[in-house]
Design a protein around this motif. Structure first.
Motif, PDB file in Angstrom:
ATOM      1  N   TYR A  94      -0.395  -3.296  -3.014  1.00 29.94           N
ATOM      2  CA  TYR A  94      -0.121  -2.348  -4.106  1.00 29.94           C
ATOM      3  C   TYR A  94      -1.383  -2.115  -4.939  1.00 29.94           C
ATOM      4  O   TYR A  94      -1.725  -0.989  -5.271  1.00 29.94           O
ATOM      5  CB  TYR A  94       1.018  -2.897  -4.978  1.00 29.94           C
ATOM      6  CG  TYR A  94       1.623  -1.873  -5.895  1.00 29.94           C
ATOM      7  CD1 TYR A  94       2.734  -1.131  -5.498  1.00 29.94           C
ATOM      8  CD2 TYR A  94       1.064  -1.625  -7.152  1.00 29.94           C
ATOM      9  CE1 TYR A  94       3.284  -0.174  -6.344  1.00 29.94           C
ATOM     10  CE2 TYR A  94       1.601  -0.670  -7.995  1.00 29.94           C
ATOM     11  CZ  TYR A  94       2.714   0.053  -7.592  1.00 29.94           C
ATOM     12  OH  TYR A  94       3.249   1.003  -8.419  1.00 29.94           O
ATOM     13  N   VAL A 112       0.847  -1.201   0.000  1.00 30.61           N
ATOM     14  CA  VAL A 112       0.000   0.000   0.000  1.00 30.61           C
ATOM     15  C   VAL A 112       0.883   1.252   0.000  1.00 30.61           C
ATOM     16  O   VAL A 112       0.678   2.198  -0.767  1.00 30.61           O
ATOM     17  CB  VAL A 112      -0.941   0.017   1.235  1.00 30.61           C
ATOM     18  CG1 VAL A 112      -1.658   1.354   1.349  1.00 30.61           C
ATOM     19  CG2 VAL A 112      -1.944  -1.137   1.175  1.00 30.61           C
ATOM     20  N   CYS A 113       1.896   1.219   0.853  1.00 30.37           N
ATOM     21  CA  CYS A 113       2.804   2.369   0.992  1.00 30.37           C
ATOM     22  C   CYS A 113       3.460   2.685  -0.363  1.00 30.37           C
ATOM     23  O   CYS A 113       3.483   3.839  -0.796  1.00 30.37           O
ATOM     24  CB  CYS A 113       3.850   2.011   2.056  1.00 30.37           C
ATOM     25  SG  CYS A 113       5.076   3.268   2.370  1.00 30.37           S
ATOM     26  N   THR A 135     -10.185   3.337   3.733  1.00 29.35           N
ATOM     27  CA  THR A 135      -9.448   3.431   2.461  1.00 29.35           C
ATOM     28  C   THR A 135      -7.950   3.377   2.781  1.00 29.35           C
ATOM     29  O   THR A 135      -7.558   3.603   3.941  1.00 29.35           O
ATOM     30  CB  THR A 135      -9.754   4.775   1.766  1.00 29.35           C
ATOM     31  OG1 THR A 135      -9.256   5.829   2.613  1.00 29.35           O
ATOM     32  CG2 THR A 135     -11.238   4.943   1.500  1.00 29.35           C
ATOM     33  N   PRO A 136      -7.107   3.134   1.776  1.00 29.93           N
ATOM     34  CA  PRO A 136      -5.664   3.162   2.019  1.00 29.93           C
ATOM     35  C   PRO A 136      -5.212   4.499   2.628  1.00 29.93           C
ATOM     36  O   PRO A 136      -4.392   4.522   3.555  1.00 29.93           O
ATOM     37  CB  PRO A 136      -5.070   2.964   0.620  1.00 29.93           C
ATOM     38  CG  PRO A 136      -6.118   2.207  -0.143  1.00 29.93           C
ATOM     39  CD  PRO A 136      -7.413   2.682   0.395  1.00 29.93           C
ATOM     40  N   GLN A 137      -5.740   5.609   2.127  1.00 31.18           N
ATOM     41  CA  GLN A 137      -5.346   6.928   2.650  1.00 31.18           C
ATOM     42  C   GLN A 137      -5.738   7.058   4.121  1.00 31.18           C
ATOM     43  O   GLN A 137      -4.977   7.587   4.947  1.00 31.18           O
ATOM     44  CB  GLN A 137      -6.013   8.066   1.851  1.00 31.18           C
ATOM     45  CG  GLN A 137      -5.483   8.252   0.434  1.00 31.18           C
ATOM     46  CD  GLN A 137      -6.028   7.212  -0.560  1.00 31.18           C
ATOM     47  OE1 GLN A 137      -6.885   6.374  -0.215  1.00 31.18           O
ATOM     48  NE2 GLN A 137      -5.542   7.272  -1.777  1.00 31.18           N
ATOM     49  N   GLY A 158       2.370   1.639  -3.307  1.00 33.22           N
ATOM     50  CA  GLY A 158       1.301   1.929  -4.277  1.00 33.22           C
ATOM     51  C   GLY A 158       0.845   3.377  -4.188  1.00 33.22           C
ATOM     52  O   GLY A 158       0.481   3.988  -5.187  1.00 33.22           O
ATOM     53  N   LEU A 159       0.904   3.920  -2.969  1.00 33.21           N
ATOM     54  CA  LEU A 159       0.508   5.329  -2.792  1.00 33.21           C
ATOM     55  C   LEU A 159       1.693   6.269  -3.016  1.00 33.21           C
ATOM     56  O   LEU A 159       1.555   7.485  -2.866  1.00 33.21           O
ATOM     57  CB  LEU A 159      -0.045   5.548  -1.370  1.00 33.21           C
ATOM     58  CG  LEU A 159      -1.376   4.877  -1.023  1.00 33.21           C
ATOM     59  CD1 LEU A 159      -1.719   5.116   0.444  1.00 33.21           C
ATOM     60  CD2 LEU A 159      -2.503   5.379  -1.929  1.00 33.21           C
ATOM     61  N   ALA A 170      -4.063  -0.122  -3.222  1.00 34.07           N
ATOM     62  CA  ALA A 170      -3.737   1.308  -3.249  1.00 34.07           C
ATOM     63  C   ALA A 170      -4.111   1.944  -4.591  1.00 34.07           C
ATOM     64  O   ALA A 170      -4.258   3.166  -4.676  1.00 34.07           O
ATOM     65  CB  ALA A 170      -2.248   1.518  -2.970  1.00 34.07           C
ATOM     66  N   GLN A 171      -4.268   1.113  -5.636  1.00 32.95           N
ATOM     67  CA  GLN A 171      -4.709   1.651  -6.939  1.00 32.95           C
ATOM     68  C   GLN A 171      -6.229   1.777  -6.985  1.00 32.95           C
ATOM     69  O   GLN A 171      -6.808   2.101  -8.024  1.00 32.95           O
ATOM     70  CB  GLN A 171      -4.253   0.745  -8.104  1.00 32.95           C
ATOM     71  CG  GLN A 171      -2.784   0.346  -8.105  1.00 32.95           C
ATOM     72  CD  GLN A 171      -1.847   1.525  -7.948  1.00 32.95           C
ATOM     73  OE1 GLN A 171      -1.985   2.518  -8.657  1.00 32.95           O
ATOM     74  NE2 GLN A 171      -0.943   1.441  -6.993  1.00 32.95           N
TER      75      GLN A 171
END
Ligand SMILES: NC(=O)C1=CN([C@@H]2O[C@H](COP(=O)(O)OP(=O)(O)OC[C@H]3O[C@@H](n4cnc5c(N)ncnc54)[C@H](O)[C@@H]3O)[C@@H](O)[C@H]2O)C=CC1
Ligand SMILES: O=C(CO)COP(=O)(O)O
Length: 330
Positions: free
Chosen positions: A259, A198-199, A313-315, A201-202, A262-263
């Motif tokens: 990843y 995730v990290c 959400t990822p954020q 991906g963002l 995160a998209q």
């Protein structure tokens, strides 16, 4: 005439010029359960060392009993689902008490939270059991790239036997005597690889990724030692080593899950497109229950759990981690 070293003799020259004797490696009969990426790789490694390998998969539709006959080593390289199903069945069938069982699975039973070797131990109480785990991305090993791993057992002789069977000039095998810590390192890092995916991906940067991996190791050690692993093991190949491998490689399925999330893709879509098993998804759910029940702080694993269960959400996961109360680094 040139001066000769004091210990020079004709005998030592001829001995030195001979090729080094190759240690004899007896041929061993192995059966590998699970013909996925990892089972196939372990079977290939053993075959390259000259051992006789039989492969069993539920997809072959062949009776498992036949593949157990004469096996000196039985390698379990199925996903955790396979272990949950098959361990009790093999317990009923019974296997030769001299067979060493090698567990290569990285997961936790969704019902009981038990590790693969605990499931095998429940089913086969008399068996010598070893864990094989380390920074071992199957695809790299199949390309013959160098790698190292750990074989761990409370039975040192069994671990050394398995070590010799798999070791080669491209695959360096260490031993230790902490099987639980060894398998927990490999299992827990899968949850963290999702977070690191995730990290990346963002595109949060190298500082964020380094902080995440370092704090995750503290989290792994906190829960891993609570569950019975030894602290030192988590700093070894099967702990930190495997954490670094999976958090730094797009070959890791767990990293890929993070990843892709995160998209903005849904988990079901990501898993549908994924090649092979990402054990971290199930492990995150099991770990959440353990951490809640035992009151073990696991902030990173908690955010992964919420993300996988579509509660944030990822954020929002990043914000939640950054906005926690300030504390000391322990
Ligand atoms: N692929 C890799 O680089 C590595 C994977 N591992 C671990 O090894 C295990 C297997 O991983 P992969 O081979 O990559 O996964 P995979 O998805 O390629 O293969 C999974 C295997 O488990 C078997 N299986 C699943 N459910 C079963 C059931 N109910 N009964 C019998 N067999 C069943 C499948 O038939 C298949 O052979 C996982 O726990 C993984 O974390 C460990 C180290 C490296
Ligand atoms: O355990 C692994 C490498 O050591 C494989 O990682 P993934 O299961 O995330 O692909």
């Amino acid at each position: 005439m040139t001066a000769q070293p004091a210990n020079f003799s004709a005998e030592s020259v001829s001995a030195a010029s001979l090729p080094k004797p190759v240690p004899l490696r007896p041929t061993v009969n192995l059966t590998v359960l699970g013909a996925g990426a990892w089972g196939g790789t372990l079977a290939t490694l053993a075959e390259r060392n000259g051992h006789r390998v039989r492969r069993w998969s539920r997809r072959f539709h062949a009776p498992i009993e036949d593949s157990l006959i004469g096996a000196e080593i039985l390698v379990s390289a199925m996903s955790i689902k396979g272990v949950v199903e098959l361990a009790p069945r093999l317990g009923q069938i019974g296997i030769d008490p001299a067979t060493i069982l090698v567990s290569a699975t990285k997961g936790l039973d969704p019902e009981t939270g038990r590790t693969p070797t605990q499931l095998w131990r429940d089913a086969l109480p008399q068996q010598a059991i070893a864990v094989l785990s380390g920074p071992n991305l199957a695809k790299e090993i199949m390309q013959d790239l160098p790698a190292a791993t750990v074989v761990s057992s409370s039975d040192a002789a069994a671990a050394q036997f398995v070590q010799r069977v798999f070791a080669s000039e491209r695959f360096r095998v260490y031993t230790n005597t902490d099987p639980l810590g060894t398998e927990l390192g490999g299992t827990l890092k899968n949850v963290i690889a999702i977070a690191v995916g995730v990290c990346d991906g963002l595109k949060l940067g190298t500082n964020a990724k380094s902080a995440l991996i370092t704090r995750a190791l503290a989290e792994i050690i906190r829960v891993g030692t609570y569950l019975g692993g030894e602290t030192d093991t988590f700093f070894g190949l099967s702990g930190l080593g495997d954490l670094l491998a999976t958090c730094n490689s797009p070959l890791s399925r767990n990293y890929q899950v993070g990843y892709q999330l995160a998209q903005g893709l849904s988990l079901s879509r990501v898993l549908a497109d994924l090649e092979g098993t990402a054990e971290g998804v199930n492990t995150a759910n099991v770990l959440f229950d353990v951490a809640q029940r035992e009151q073990i702080p696991m902030p990173i694993a908690h955010q992964v759990y919420l993300l996988l269960n579509e509660q944030i959400t990822p954020q929002q996961a990043v914000e939640a981690l950054m906005e926690r109360d300030l504390k000391s680094e322990d």
